[in-house]
Design a protein around this motif. Sequence first.
Motif, PDB file in Angstrom:
ATOM      1  N   PHE A 107       0.828  -1.398   0.026  1.00  0.00           N
ATOM      2  CA  PHE A 107       0.075   0.012  -0.074  1.00  0.00           C
ATOM      3  C   PHE A 107       0.884   1.258   0.204  1.00  0.00           C
ATOM      4  O   PHE A 107       0.575   2.401  -0.787  1.00  0.00           O
ATOM      5  N   ILE A 108       1.762   1.057   0.782  1.00  0.00           N
ATOM      6  CA  ILE A 108       2.802   2.351   0.696  1.00  0.00           C
ATOM      7  C   ILE A 108       3.411   2.695  -0.517  1.00  0.00           C
ATOM      8  O   ILE A 108       3.543   3.598  -0.957  1.00  0.00           O
ATOM      9  N   ALA A 109       3.850   1.544  -1.193  1.00  0.00           N
ATOM     10  CA  ALA A 109       4.264   1.598  -2.531  1.00  0.00           C
ATOM     11  C   ALA A 109       3.428   2.190  -3.623  1.00  0.00           C
ATOM     12  O   ALA A 109       3.648   2.941  -4.275  1.00  0.00           O
ATOM     13  N   TYR A 110       2.302   1.670  -3.544  1.00  0.00           N
ATOM     14  CA  TYR A 110       1.166   2.234  -4.240  1.00  0.00           C
ATOM     15  C   TYR A 110       0.865   3.621  -4.030  1.00  0.00           C
ATOM     16  O   TYR A 110       0.615   4.647  -4.946  1.00  0.00           O
ATOM     17  N   ALA A 111       0.811   4.101  -2.754  1.00  0.00           N
ATOM     18  CA  ALA A 111       0.608   5.398  -2.450  1.00  0.00           C
ATOM     19  C   ALA A 111       1.819   6.346  -2.924  1.00  0.00           C
ATOM     20  O   ALA A 111       1.555   7.554  -3.394  1.00  0.00           O
ATOM     21  N   ARG A 275      11.004  10.236  -0.156  1.00  0.00           N
ATOM     22  CA  ARG A 275      10.484   9.393  -1.319  1.00  0.00           C
ATOM     23  C   ARG A 275      11.345   8.397  -1.649  1.00  0.00           C
ATOM     24  O   ARG A 275      11.291   7.249  -2.136  1.00  0.00           O
ATOM     25  N   ALA A 276      12.669   9.082  -2.116  1.00  0.00           N
ATOM     26  CA  ALA A 276      13.711   8.172  -2.809  1.00  0.00           C
ATOM     27  C   ALA A 276      14.218   7.294  -1.599  1.00  0.00           C
ATOM     28  O   ALA A 276      14.482   5.941  -1.973  1.00  0.00           O
ATOM     29  N   TRP A 277      14.347   7.565  -0.360  1.00  0.00           N
ATOM     30  CA  TRP A 277      14.758   6.589   0.535  1.00  0.00           C
ATOM     31  C   TRP A 277      13.677   5.455   0.869  1.00  0.00           C
ATOM     32  O   TRP A 277      14.006   4.217   0.863  1.00  0.00           O
ATOM     33  N   LEU A 278      12.378   5.832   0.858  1.00  0.00           N
ATOM     34  CA  LEU A 278      11.416   4.795   0.795  1.00  0.00           C
ATOM     35  C   LEU A 278      11.215   4.021  -0.226  1.00  0.00           C
ATOM     36  O   LEU A 278      10.965   2.667  -0.086  1.00  0.00           O
ATOM     37  N   GLU A 279      11.399   4.286  -1.560  1.00  0.00           N
ATOM     38  CA  GLU A 279      11.399   3.562  -2.581  1.00  0.00           C
ATOM     39  C   GLU A 279      12.331   2.662  -2.677  1.00  0.00           C
ATOM     40  O   GLU A 279      12.430   1.463  -2.986  1.00  0.00           O
ATOM     41  N   ALA A 280      13.808   3.005  -2.256  1.00  0.00           N
ATOM     42  CA  ALA A 280      14.923   2.124  -2.167  1.00  0.00           C
ATOM     43  C   ALA A 280      14.775   1.129  -1.129  1.00  0.00           C
ATOM     44  O   ALA A 280      15.013  -0.021  -1.400  1.00  0.00           O
ATOM     45  N   ARG A 286      15.678  -6.949   2.342  1.00  0.00           N
ATOM     46  CA  ARG A 286      15.542  -6.693   3.596  1.00  0.00           C
ATOM     47  C   ARG A 286      15.110  -5.544   3.982  1.00  0.00           C
ATOM     48  O   ARG A 286      15.755  -4.858   4.463  1.00  0.00           O
ATOM     49  N   SER A 287      13.785  -5.243   3.793  1.00  0.00           N
ATOM     50  CA  SER A 287      13.245  -3.751   3.861  1.00  0.00           C
ATOM     51  C   SER A 287      13.219  -3.508   5.339  1.00  0.00           C
ATOM     52  O   SER A 287      12.433  -4.387   6.096  1.00  0.00           O
ATOM     53  N   SER A 288      13.780  -2.297   5.795  1.00  0.00           N
ATOM     54  CA  SER A 288      13.714  -2.097   7.196  1.00  0.00           C
ATOM     55  C   SER A 288      12.235  -1.648   7.596  1.00  0.00           C
ATOM     56  O   SER A 288      11.534  -1.887   8.565  1.00  0.00           O
ATOM     57  N   VAL A 289      11.449  -1.050   6.587  1.00  0.00           N
ATOM     58  CA  VAL A 289      10.186  -0.383   6.874  1.00  0.00           C
ATOM     59  C   VAL A 289       9.317  -1.815   6.985  1.00  0.00           C
ATOM     60  O   VAL A 289       8.396  -1.974   7.821  1.00  0.00           O
ATOM     61  N   HIS A 290       9.371  -2.704   6.213  1.00  0.00           N
ATOM     62  CA  HIS A 290       8.705  -4.242   6.401  1.00  0.00           C
ATOM     63  C   HIS A 290       9.034  -4.673   7.592  1.00  0.00           C
ATOM     64  O   HIS A 290       8.186  -5.287   8.366  1.00  0.00           O
TER      65      HIS A 290
END
Length: 310
Positions: A107-111, A275-280, A286-290
């Motif tokens: 959802f975050i990626a889509y947003a 945004r650049a940090w989130l997309e990367a 191993r996503s830190s957000v995930h």
Amino acid sequence: ALLSARFPVLAFVAATCEAAMVGALADWFAVVALFRHPLNLPLPHTAIIPRNKARIAQGMGEFIQAKFLTTTALVAKIREINPAARLSEWLLQPAAAETLASYATRFIAYALNALDDRRVRDFLRVTVTNKLYELDIASLAGQILDVLTENERHHALLDEALASMHEFLSSDETRQYIAGEISKQWPVIRWLTESLQLDQMAAGKILDFAIAKLGEMRSDREHELRKRFDAYVKEFIGKLKADPATRERVHQLRDDVLRSAATAEYLGGLWSELRAWLEADLRAERSSVHGKLVEMMRALGGQLDADPAI
């Protein structure tokens, strides 16, 4: 009836048929009478539901409200179902937290792809700037300094500054720099430098005096210069809180900074960097957000399981 004398068993069949017909007619009349007038005849006690639908609806509503939707009934039903325990049990399963986290990251990626970057940047810049314009920087700085000076915490910063200054003044580079400046300022000393090295002597005297004073301040907590430092800090805090002229200068400095092009560019670039940090991060294996979302889901499950009040 004609054959019943010859075949007595037919009397039972005839009675059954008559009873069935009477029952069918009675049922037809009863059902039809509930909803309309049979044969369009305005017979009494017919078309009951259309004539009384408002009263019936009100009665049913009151019955349901009184028997099923009371606070006691609802609380008892919720307690019986215990949704918190069920949610906790589900969230504590490893696969459940991973699933929810995966949905959230998608959802975050889509947003991120759906948002208009220019509008978001403008919104952040205007919103943050307006909030900073409303911020009482002077009072906030005074409160921060109050915390820093409580129990003489600011002396730890002063000690670090004195130690750094002591190290700086003790270096050969500093001595040479001061000697050069003395030679530039006093031509007589420059003329005598090569033979008598008066610039080096003057620099040494100045530095030795400064280093001695720094040593006294570092070792003596009641040194006069420390007391002056405390008095200055307290006076400055008081001005930040109550002196109109000082507060006006601080707020004017705030406004000048916020009106600068560099500040506007920085605030507008915050979204691009985020945004650049989130997309990367979301693309990473191993996503830190995930990972943080998984931890949050499991923590929520543990909290629901541990807190009996929930």
